[in-house]
Design an enzyme around this catalytic site. Structure first.
Site, PDB file in Angstrom:
ATOM      1  N   LYS A 176       0.851  -1.187   0.000  1.00  0.00           N
ATOM      2  CA  LYS A 176       0.000   0.000   0.000  1.00  0.00           C
ATOM      3  C   LYS A 176       0.892   1.245   0.000  1.00  0.00           C
ATOM      4  O   LYS A 176       1.829   1.351   0.800  1.00  0.00           O
ATOM      5  CB  LYS A 176      -0.867  -0.010   1.254  1.00  0.00           C
ATOM      6  CG  LYS A 176      -2.293   0.460   1.032  1.00  0.00           C
ATOM      7  CD  LYS A 176      -3.062   0.267   2.306  1.00  0.00           C
ATOM      8  CE  LYS A 176      -4.468   0.757   2.176  1.00  0.00           C
ATOM      9  NZ  LYS A 176      -5.134   0.826   3.470  1.00  0.00           N
TER      10      LYS A 176
HETATM   11  C1  E4P Z   1      -8.477   1.081   3.800  1.00  0.00           C
HETATM   12  O1  E4P Z   1      -7.608   0.687   3.066  1.00  0.00           O
HETATM   13  C2  E4P Z   1      -8.456   2.428   4.413  1.00  0.00           C
HETATM   14  O2  E4P Z   1      -7.208   2.711   5.010  1.00  0.00           O
HETATM   15  C3  E4P Z   1      -9.582   2.551   5.415  1.00  0.00           C
HETATM   16  O3  E4P Z   1     -10.770   2.073   4.820  1.00  0.00           O
HETATM   17  C4  E4P Z   1      -9.761   3.966   5.913  1.00  0.00           C
HETATM   18  O4  E4P Z   1     -10.935   4.021   6.677  1.00  0.00           O
HETATM   19  P1  E4P Z   1     -11.218   5.289   7.622  1.00  0.00           P
HETATM   20  O5  E4P Z   1     -11.451   6.481   6.713  1.00  0.00           O
HETATM   21  O6  E4P Z   1     -12.458   4.932   8.410  1.00  0.00           O
HETATM   22  O7  E4P Z   1      -9.989   5.472   8.482  1.00  0.00           O
END
Ligand code: E4P
Length: 219
Positions: A84
């Site tokens: 990522k």
């Molecule tokens: C997933 O890859 C993201 O990091 C995550 O869904 C972010 O979610 P949030 O906006 O609730 O922190």
């Protein structure tokens, strides 16, 4: 639509993996920080809990540092790990290089069509537009997903769209209606997808009928 669970919690991942309809995991530094172990310890354990793509986010800045950490993270489990990367110039440069090295990537923190365009141009394996955080500032998150899907189809990009920052089942359904590839969903929201008040009422009625029939059979 493919569903991933959005957590670094081992119990949640194990349970979600047992349901059958959850096919992968996404983590981020905030989710990792909740588990009081190192990122390497957590990611290594997760690879034993589910047979699917597992997103591990780089935690360093700069192209050279990102590339180095990406290779280290990927070496944990090349069959499952997806790297990522942040939506930055260094993140996008690293994305392009990892594509050349055949290491899968997930470009995250995407909030606009233009960001999506350049990530797809740089051969991101996955792209994660965030819905909840856009809604929080009064923007139309579903409209973003619709436009990203339109751009993806217009240019036949291979990038798979992971709808992220999901807050409820309605987000999931609306993303599915756009044809988005994947939604990564918090454990509680995933588990809640099975619930409906009419299902509960129907199950209660069937249980009562089953009990009545069982009593008749005993006579
Ligand atoms: C997933 O890859 C993201 O990091 C995550 O869904 C972010 O979610 P949030 O906006 O609730 O922190």
């Amino acid at each position: 639509m493919i569903l991933f669970v959005d957590t670094a919690n081992f119990d949640e991942i194990s349970e979600a993996a047992s349901w059958g309809f959850v096919k992968g995991v996404t983590t981020n530094p905030s989710l990792i920080a909740k588990e009081n172990l190192t990122q390497k310890e957590i990611i290594t354990k997760i690879t034993k809990l589910i047979d699917g793509p597992i997103s591990a986010e780089v935690t360093v800045n700069g192209y050279d540092n990102m590339l180095k950490q990406a290779k280290e993270l990927f070496s944990i489990d090349p069959k499952h790990i997806v790297i990522k990367l942040p939506m930055t110039i260094d993140g996008l440069r690293t994305c392009k290089k990892l594509h050349e090295l055949k290491i899968p990537t997930n470009v995250t923190l995407c909030f606009s069509e233009s960001q999506a365009l350049i990530a797809m141009e740089n051969n991101a394996t996955y792209l994660s537009p965030f819905l909840g955080r856009l809604d929080d500032i009064g923007q139309n998150s579903i409209e973003l997903i619709e436009k990203i899907m339109c751009i993806k189809k217009q240019y036949n990009y291979d990038t798979k769209i992971i709808c992220a920052s999901i807050r409820n089942a309605n987000h999931i359904v609306k993303c599915a209606l756009t044809g988005a590839d994947i939604a990564t969903v918090p454990f509680k929201v995933l588990k809640g997808m099975v619930n409906h008040s009419l299902t509960d009422i129907g199950l209660k009625q069937f249980d009562e009928a089953i009990e009545k029939t069982a009593k008749l059979a005993k006579k």
